[in-house]
Design an enzyme around this catalytic site. Structure first.
Site, PDB file in Angstrom:
ATOM      1  CB  CYS A  43       3.182   3.787   4.340  1.00  0.00           C
ATOM      2  SG  CYS A  43       1.075   2.873   4.409  1.00  0.00           S
ATOM      3  CG  ASP A  45       1.351  -1.814   3.601  1.00  0.00           C
ATOM      4  OD1 ASP A  45       1.560  -2.529   3.367  1.00  0.00           O
ATOM      5  OD2 ASP A  45       0.536  -1.619   2.714  1.00  0.00           O
ATOM      6  NE  ARG A  47       0.491  -4.364   1.529  1.00  0.00           N
ATOM      7  CZ  ARG A  47      -0.480  -4.397   0.547  1.00  0.00           C
ATOM      8  NH1 ARG A  47      -0.888  -4.302  -0.501  1.00  0.00           N
ATOM      9  NH2 ARG A  47      -1.236  -2.843   0.714  1.00  0.00           N
ATOM     10  CG  HIS A 104       2.453   1.858  -0.013  1.00  0.00           C
ATOM     11  ND1 HIS A 104       1.921   1.130  -0.272  1.00  0.00           N
ATOM     12  CD2 HIS A 104       2.497   2.268   0.732  1.00  0.00           C
ATOM     13  CE1 HIS A 104       1.124   0.501   1.286  1.00  0.00           C
ATOM     14  NE2 HIS A 104       0.901   1.925   1.547  1.00  0.00           N
ATOM     15  CB  CYS A 107      -2.313   3.242   0.284  1.00  0.00           C
ATOM     16  SG  CYS A 107      -1.666   3.805   2.094  1.00  0.00           S
TER      17      CYS A 107
END
Length: 213
Positions: A43, A45, A47, A104, A107
């Site tokens: 992803c 993302d 994080r 994850h 999301c």
């Protein structure tokens, strides 16, 4: 146009520390090229960094990241396909031995789809992209009053496994999987705890990977 100060500071720290430790590694990669054994579809993302999660050195992972770590199905047409192009390069040119779809917890893309966020219909691209979640959502069935967080976890994990199905729609991936020269894996990372779980496509369940050796 000013370059971000945080990135400037980070590069200077890299140059003063890690580069010195791995200078020979970078030279070898520059001269010989990359030969990663594993591709990770993760992803976008901020994080969830595969290089951090798996504690790898430069050149060990071939990584592509997108919103909600989605894998589109095989669709050879006249459109531009970024993920499919990366898959083709990784499998056909780099000859990776593993492809890991890494999803994850929490999301944002999965949640936006589940809640049908207005952002999905107001943007030019994101709504069409996250519509790839639909088959996983339909296979999972309606929420039926289930607590939202629990439902989102199930949808996040179902979407990862649907990504494995889509990988098998690429004929040159399916052929290598059948020949046992390519291994497909599903993984799920809990941002809050750091726990990594591995998915079983046959059961649909994800089991924690222990941190012990």
């Amino acid at each position: 146009m000013a370059f971000p100060q945080r990135l400037t500071d980070g590069y200077r720290a890299f140059h003063a520390n890690r580069l010195k430790l791995e200078q020979q590694r970078f030279r070898e990669l520059a001269e010989a090229g990359q030969k990663p054994q594993t591709m990770v579809i993760g992803c976008a993302d901020s994080r969830v960094s595969p290089e951090v999660i798996f504690d790898v050195r430069p050149g060990e992972l071939f990584v592509i990241r997108n919103v909600a770590n989605l894998v589109p199905p095989y669709a050879p047409d006249d459109r531009v396909h970024g993920v499919s192009a990366a898959l083709e390069f990784a499998v056909q040119a780099l000859k990776v031995e593993n492809i890991v779809v890494l999803g994850h917890a929490r999301c944002g893309g999965i949640r936006a789809y589940a809640e049908q966020s207005p952002a999905l219909s107001s943007g030019d691209f994101i709504g069409k992209w996250v519509s790839l979640i639909k088959p996983a959502s339909e296979a999972l069935g309606p929420r039926n009053g289930q607590e939202l967080d629990a439902y989102l976890t199930r949808l996040e994990q179902a979407s990862i496994l649907a990504g494995l199905d889509n990988l098998l729609s690429f004929p040159w991936i399916k052929a290598q999987v059948q020949n046992k020269t390519l291994n497909l894996c599903a993984a799920y990372f809990d941002v809050a705890t750091g726990q990594l779980s591995i998915g079983d496509p046959d059961t649909g369940r994800f089991a924690p990977l222990t941190g012990d050796r």
